[in-house]
Design an enzyme around this catalytic site. Structure first.
Site, short mmCIF file in Angstrom:
data_model
loop_
_atom_site.label_atom_id
_atom_site.label_comp_id
_atom_site.label_asym_id
_atom_site.label_seq_id
_atom_site.Cartn_x
_atom_site.Cartn_y
_atom_site.Cartn_z
N CYS A 1 17.68 54.96 43.76
CA CYS A 1 17.17 53.62 43.29
C CYS A 1 15.80 53.02 43.83
O CYS A 1 15.81 53.14 45.16
CB CYS A 1 18.25 52.49 43.80
SG CYS A 1 17.67 50.90 43.27
N CYS B 1 16.48 46.36 48.87
CA CYS B 1 17.69 45.47 48.49
C CYS B 1 18.69 45.59 49.21
O CYS B 1 18.99 46.71 49.78
CB CYS B 1 17.81 45.78 47.11
SG CYS B 1 19.57 45.41 46.39
N CYS C 1 19.54 48.92 38.76
CA CYS C 1 20.54 49.04 39.73
C CYS C 1 21.44 50.19 39.29
O CYS C 1 22.22 50.09 38.20
CB CYS C 1 21.16 47.74 39.58
SG CYS C 1 22.68 47.73 40.97
N GLN D 1 38.92 43.81 40.06
CA GLN D 1 38.40 44.99 40.91
C GLN D 1 36.90 45.29 40.37
O GLN D 1 36.83 45.30 39.07
CB GLN D 1 39.59 45.84 40.79
CG GLN D 1 40.76 45.63 41.33
CD GLN D 1 40.86 45.45 42.72
OE1 GLN D 1 40.03 45.81 43.41
NE2 GLN D 1 41.91 44.88 43.21
N ASP E 1 47.44 42.34 48.58
CA ASP E 1 46.02 42.64 48.32
C ASP E 1 45.59 41.38 48.72
O ASP E 1 44.85 40.58 47.70
CB ASP E 1 45.92 43.04 47.06
CG ASP E 1 44.54 43.33 46.49
OD1 ASP E 1 43.91 43.47 47.52
OD2 ASP E 1 44.17 43.21 45.20
N CYS F 1 40.45 45.33 51.16
CA CYS F 1 39.13 45.71 50.91
C CYS F 1 38.36 45.68 52.36
O CYS F 1 37.08 45.34 52.48
CB CYS F 1 38.49 44.55 50.10
SG CYS F 1 38.93 42.91 50.49
#
Ligand SMILES: C[S@@+](CC[C@H](N)C(=O)[O-])C[C@H]1O[C@@H](n2cnc3c(N)ncnc32)[C@H](O)[C@@H]1O
Length: 423
Positions: free
Chosen positions: A72, A78, A156, A260, A355, A381
């Protein structure tokens, strides 16, 4: 005081993927480097002029092994990605090591960690972009790393192409919606029925703006656009109700609701959850969201879904009522941080899935540790809070038998996982 210039060799990758050089003053973190690199760096100045643990990369003098050319053009400016310079093998090693290190801090030495599922580029189906109108220009993109500065992005490589195709049209649209210097956050989700767009702005919506948004939705074939100002959300246009498809079960998506990050990551996590709950007759799905796991699990078991956001539970319930062939699905609105399911309530289930958000689920893990539930599946996560909660479960008598790393946030430094505990 000018930054101190040094030449160092990178020894390893840290938890966020920065290279780490061991120096006489301790570890020094250098972004965009790999083990074996010899690099010239500028050590940042910490608070009150103290030497910082962070450094800026000035030049790679001798490259280490396993680098790749970042795909990228915005990489290193970024803040969305931190690891595009890692080749595939090095990246996979880092993914596994990230989890191993977090577990090691809580005394786990020998947990089997499976090969990571690593998502492909062009897969991220949800983006939260920042926008700012500056005079006649609009900046649209992500913030720089550790900075409030906005990086205007035009590409992106991790995002789904239909989302990227909206960047320039949104840039053209926003000056018609926002006053000069206004900021906005734009939440784009690719759903089964098209893109859902939520614009959270510091400005009210006039008639001309509504017309502009309606025309934009038609021109770019969006499913729906919502406007949110000071927390008040209004649906401006719905061309098709945004719907998610969870393994063949359709669920309405409340505006901006959690999904998700990629379809592949969702499938990998769900496969682990379904495999590890096989044979269970009564399952609790805690922090259920809109039913990513609860609804497919209900094909084989009675499922009780517990969640803190009422709108998400209503969507889950609508999905359950519209689906064929599910067993009983019950829902409960509950703050699981303050009021976790207690051991006597957990006794109703033979498997529990949880979760939680990044903070983890310490109170719920403590209650599970005192329960007799035979099987517990954690989806996380955040490897650090997961390892903390895993220690609570294992100290309560559970065995941690398997971990599957799942990387939905390719090159970001963020890592997810599913884990299986049983008594
Ligand atoms: C990582 S998401 C997982 C959602 C769902 N399992 C999925 O895969 O789509 C975490 C969920 O926890 C919910 N949540 C956050 N804090 C909570 C709390 N204190 N009590 C109950 N649910 C909470 C959020 O609304 C969100 O739906």
């Amino acid at each position: 005081m000018p930054a101190e210039r040094l030449v160092v060799r990178i020894a390893r990758l840290g938890a966020q993927g920065d290279g780490v050089a061991e120096t006489a003053e301790g570890p020094l973190y250098v972004p965009f480097t790999v083990p074996g690199d010899v690099v010239e760096i500028a050590r940042e100045t910490g608070r009150r002029g103290a030497a910082s643990r962070r450094a800026r990369l000035l030049a790679v003098m001798e490259p280490g092994r396993g680098r790749q050319t970042p795909p990228c053009p915005h990489f290193a400016t970024c803040g969305g990605c931190a690891l595009q310079h890692l080749g595939a093998a090095l990246y996979e090693d880092w993914a596994r090591e990230r989890i191993r290190t977090a577990l090691g801090h809580h005394g786990f030495d020998t947990v089997p960690i499976a090969a990571p599922f690593i998502e492909q580029p062009q897969s991220r189906r949800r983006l939260v972009l920042k926008a700012q109108v500056t005079g006649s220009r609009v900046l649209l993109g992500f913030r720089e790393r550790r900075s409030h500065r906005l990086v205007d992005i035009h590409e992106c490589p991790v995002a789904r192409p239909p989302l990227v195709a909206l960047f320039d049209p949104l840039r053209d649209l926003l000056p018609h919606l926002l006053p000069p210097r206004a900021m906005a956050e734009i939440n784009l989700t690719e759903t089964a029925t098209g893109i859902d767009c939520v614009i959270a702005a510091e400005a009210p919506l006039g008639l001309a703006c509504r017309e502009a948004l309606a025309a934009f939705a038609v021109e770019w074939d969006l499913a729906a656009i919502h406007w949110s100002e000071q927390g008040a959300l209004e649906t401006v246009v719905t061309r098709r109700p945004p719907m998610m498809d969870f393994d063949g079960i359709a669920v309405p998506l409340p505006p901006g609701a959690f999904v998700q990050a990629t379809a592949g990551g969702e499938a990998a996590l769900r496969a682990a959850v379904v495999e590890w709950t096989a044979g269970a007759e009564r399952i609790a799905d805690l922090f259920s969201g809109i039913g990513t796991f609860a609804l497919p699990l209900a094909r084989g078991a009675a499922v009780h879904a517990v969640e803190g956001a009422r709108a998400l539970l209503e969507a889950l319930d609508a999905g359950a009522r519209g689906a064929q062939g599910l067993r009983r699905v019950s829902v409960e609105h509950r703050d699981l941080f303050r009021r976790p399911l207690l051991p006597h309530e957990l006794a109703a289930f033979d498997a529990v899935v949880f979760d939680p958000p990044r903070a983890g689920a310490m109170a719920q893990a403590q209650a599970l540790a005192q329960s007799r539930v035979p099987g517990v599946i954690a989806v996380s996560c955040n490897p650090n809070t997961f390892a903390r909660d895993a220690r609570i479960l294992v100290d309560g008598g559970y065995r941690l038998s398997a971990i599957r790393p799942v990387d939905q946030f390719l090159w970001s430094g963020q890592m997810e996982l599913a884990a299986h505990f049983h008594r």
